[in-house]
Design a protein around this motif. Structure first.
Motif, PDB file in Angstrom:
ATOM      1  N   VAL A 245      65.658  34.390  39.429  1.00 40.90           N
ATOM      2  CA  VAL A 245      66.837  33.478  39.694  1.00 40.90           C
ATOM      3  C   VAL A 245      67.056  33.694  41.331  1.00 40.90           C
ATOM      4  CG1 VAL A 245      69.091  33.171  39.207  1.00 40.90           C
ATOM      5  CG2 VAL A 245      67.684  33.563  37.604  1.00 40.90           C
ATOM      6  N   ASP A 259      70.633  33.872  31.430  1.00 38.29           N
ATOM      7  CA  ASP A 259      69.354  33.334  31.784  1.00 38.29           C
ATOM      8  C   ASP A 259      68.365  34.544  31.882  1.00 38.29           C
ATOM      9  OD1 ASP A 259      70.479  30.787  31.654  1.00 38.29           O
ATOM     10  OD2 ASP A 259      70.454  30.473  33.735  1.00 38.29           O
ATOM     11  N   HIS A 333      58.913  30.787  35.872  1.00 31.73           N
ATOM     12  CA  HIS A 333      60.159  29.998  35.999  1.00 31.73           C
ATOM     13  C   HIS A 333      61.049  30.645  37.267  1.00 31.73           C
ATOM     14  CE1 HIS A 333      58.871  30.691  31.843  1.00 31.73           C
ATOM     15  NE2 HIS A 333      59.075  29.482  31.653  1.00 31.73           N
ATOM     16  N   GLU A 335      64.740  29.621  38.940  1.00 28.76           N
ATOM     17  CA  GLU A 335      65.948  29.015  38.757  1.00 28.76           C
ATOM     18  C   GLU A 335      66.844  29.034  40.314  1.00 28.76           C
ATOM     19  OE1 GLU A 335      67.607  29.558  34.335  1.00 28.76           O
ATOM     20  OE2 GLU A 335      68.759  30.308  35.984  1.00 28.76           O
ATOM     21  N   GLN A 337      70.277  28.749  41.971  1.00 25.98           N
ATOM     22  CA  GLN A 337      71.596  28.745  41.622  1.00 25.98           C
ATOM     23  C   GLN A 337      72.205  28.939  42.875  1.00 25.98           C
ATOM     24  OE1 GLN A 337      73.313  29.953  38.071  1.00 25.98           O
ATOM     25  NE2 GLN A 337      71.336  30.204  37.026  1.00 25.98           N
ATOM     26  N   PHE A 355      63.892  25.173  38.217  1.00 29.02           N
ATOM     27  CA  PHE A 355      65.041  24.673  37.374  1.00 29.02           C
ATOM     28  C   PHE A 355      66.237  24.686  38.558  1.00 29.02           C
ATOM     29  CE2 PHE A 355      62.036  26.332  34.413  1.00 29.02           C
ATOM     30  CZ  PHE A 355      62.276  25.571  33.573  1.00 29.02           C
ATOM     31  N   PRO A 361      68.960  25.317  33.014  1.00 30.15           N
ATOM     32  CA  PRO A 361      68.701  26.666  32.723  1.00 30.15           C
ATOM     33  C   PRO A 361      67.221  26.563  31.951  1.00 30.15           C
ATOM     34  CG  PRO A 361      69.770  25.783  30.687  1.00 30.15           C
ATOM     35  CD  PRO A 361      70.080  24.960  32.109  1.00 30.15           C
TER      36      PRO A 361
END
Length: 458
Positions: A245, A259, A333, A335, A337, A355, A361
């Motif tokens: 993330v 997450d 993955h 993310e 944010q 993402f 998410p």
């Protein structure tokens, strides 16, 4: 619970970052030594070996390794209506995205009059799709494998998933139900390295060998795929799942913590990484993790993953440094944010899937976003893509020249062949022409023009 790696104030090159970012230990070579005898035994003894390893590893031997069609139909019929609707939504979205991934992209290029080269995208004939059945019955992996194979036009699809002692030696009913919804009736209750060996070698009277094996699995499945690569095509050597993330101080700590936990839930070796230039956010996320993990159903598994060397909070000086760390990590993955998340996502080079923003998410992609969840792990996103329609297609060039098309290029081909000391290659071109009529063809050191043969100026 989760360690911190402080990179603030350090001027690090990409290779330094690659060495520093968290990563789970994943020794495929050691696992390959374990599974090599299993693979050889399945090749030699077929179903007898499958029975032995099913008893040893799954603690149940199915009545039939090929799952009866009636069991698949029963699994579909037994679905809770709400769960069936969820499966069907996920299948529909994945199919619609897969249809846009390219399917048949055959093309023809006319290079000159009478000189055409085409590219045909041809689906493999038969694939074996592996669906894990360890800590979680990944029925979602059925549709992630089957849908793009169907869209690509694969004729014959077989699925293997470990037999479950709790279900009479059949794969998990949810796995069978999704197979049934997708119209797949060739399903095997076989798991682990032996399933990959069954697909690669075939088992007489049970399972015909396949051309390609896809799907995630544990380290022994990965090792089997490595050992059998070349005997059979594979998609990738997928390791434990991972999430990164990239967040700034605009991120909601509860979202970030939830997450990270969602992927840590998969496996004690799962990686969970927060990359941020906001120390206060990292502190808030750490506090959220403490309370949320304690209340989680799989708290022990999650805590082990978050506390392992593969997980960390990485503090950086600014967003640019965070992007550099994310690219070095090349997460399965990723993310984003941050403020203006879409523009930040556009600057990312290495990730299996990205993402974007607070409302995308990773769990969405795991099930029903329409994207694939079979993605490159262990940093392989720097060179590999997730499973998609193209995974199941072969690009085959079709060369279609007529006499004039070949005549135009003949001299260059013969010259090239001579330079490589392969004169028979050139002769295969020049033999097709009447030397007195074909202008520009070179044969045995002589050039032909419209008037006849003249000496080679070389």
């Amino acid at each position: 619970m989760i360690r911190t790696i402080d990179l603030r104030g350090r001027d690090l090159a990409a290779e330094d970052l690659t060495a520093i970012v968290p990563r789970a230990p994943f020794d495929v070579a050691a696992a390959a030594r374990v599974v090599a005898p299993v693979i050889d035994d399945v090749a030699a003894r077929g179903a007898d070996a499958l029975a032995e390893y099913s008893e040893r590893f799954d603690h149940v031997v199915p009545d039939s390794f090929r799952v009866p069609a009636a069991a698949i139909a029963d699994a579909v019929a037994g679905l809770d209506p709400e769960l069936r609707a969820a499966f069907e939504v996920a299948i529909d979205r994945r199919r619609r995205v897969a249809a846009a991934e390219g399917g048949d992209r055959s093309t023809v290029v006319e290079l000159a009059p009478g000189a055409r080269v085409g590219q045909r995208m041809i689906p493999v004939s038969r694939v074996g799709l592996y669906v894990p059945g360890g800590l979680a019955p990944l029925s979602s992996s059925v549709l992630m494998n089957v849908v793009p194979a169907q869209v690509a036009g694969v004729d014959r699809i077989a699925v293997a998933s470990p037999p479950q002692r709790d279900f009479g030696g059949l794969p998990h009913p949810a796995v069978l139900a999704v197979c049934g919804l997708l119209g797949v009736d060739e399903v095997y209750a076989v798991g682990g390295a032996q399933a990959i060996a069954m697909f690669a070698h075939g088992v007489p009277g049970l399972c015909e060998r396949v051309d390609l094996v896809t799907g995630p699995g544990n380290i022994y499945v990965v090792a089997a795929k490595r050992l059998l690569r070349g005997q059979v095509g594979i998609d990738a050597e997928a390791g434990p799942t991972e999430i990164a993330v990239l967040a700034d101080d605009s991120a909601e700590p509860a979202h970030v913590a939830a997450d990270l936990i969602s992927q840590a839930e998969h496996d004690p070796l799962a990686g969970a990484v927060l990359i941020t230039d906001a120390p206060a956010l990292a502190d808030s996320v750490a506090a959220e993790l403490e309370s949320r993990v304690a209340a989680a159903k799989h708290a022990e598994r999650i805590a082990t993953a978050l506390g392992g060397p593969q997980s960390a909070m990485v503090l950086v000086d600014d967003l640019a440094a965070g992007i550099a760390v994310a690219d070095a990590y090349a997460a399965e993955h990723l993310e984003i944010q941050t403020r203006d998340a879409a523009s930040v996502a556009a600057r990312i080079r290495n990730a299996g899937a990205i993402f974007v923003g607070a409302w995308s998410p990773v769990s969405l992609g795991d099930y029903a976003a329409g994207s694939t969840h079979v993605l490159p792990t262990a940093g392989c996103a720097c060179h590999s893509s997730g499973l998609n329609v193209r995974t199941f297609l072969k690009a085959v060039h079709v060369i279609d020249y007529d006499r004039s098309g070949l005549a135009e290029i003949a001299d260059a081909v013969v010259t090239f062949a001579e330079a490589e000391d392969l004169p028979a290659h050139g002769a295969a071109v020049s033999a097709r022409f009447d030397l007195a009529l074909v202008e520009g063809a070179r044969v045995d050191g002589a050039r032909v023009d419209g008037a006849g043969v003249e000496e080679d100026p070389r």
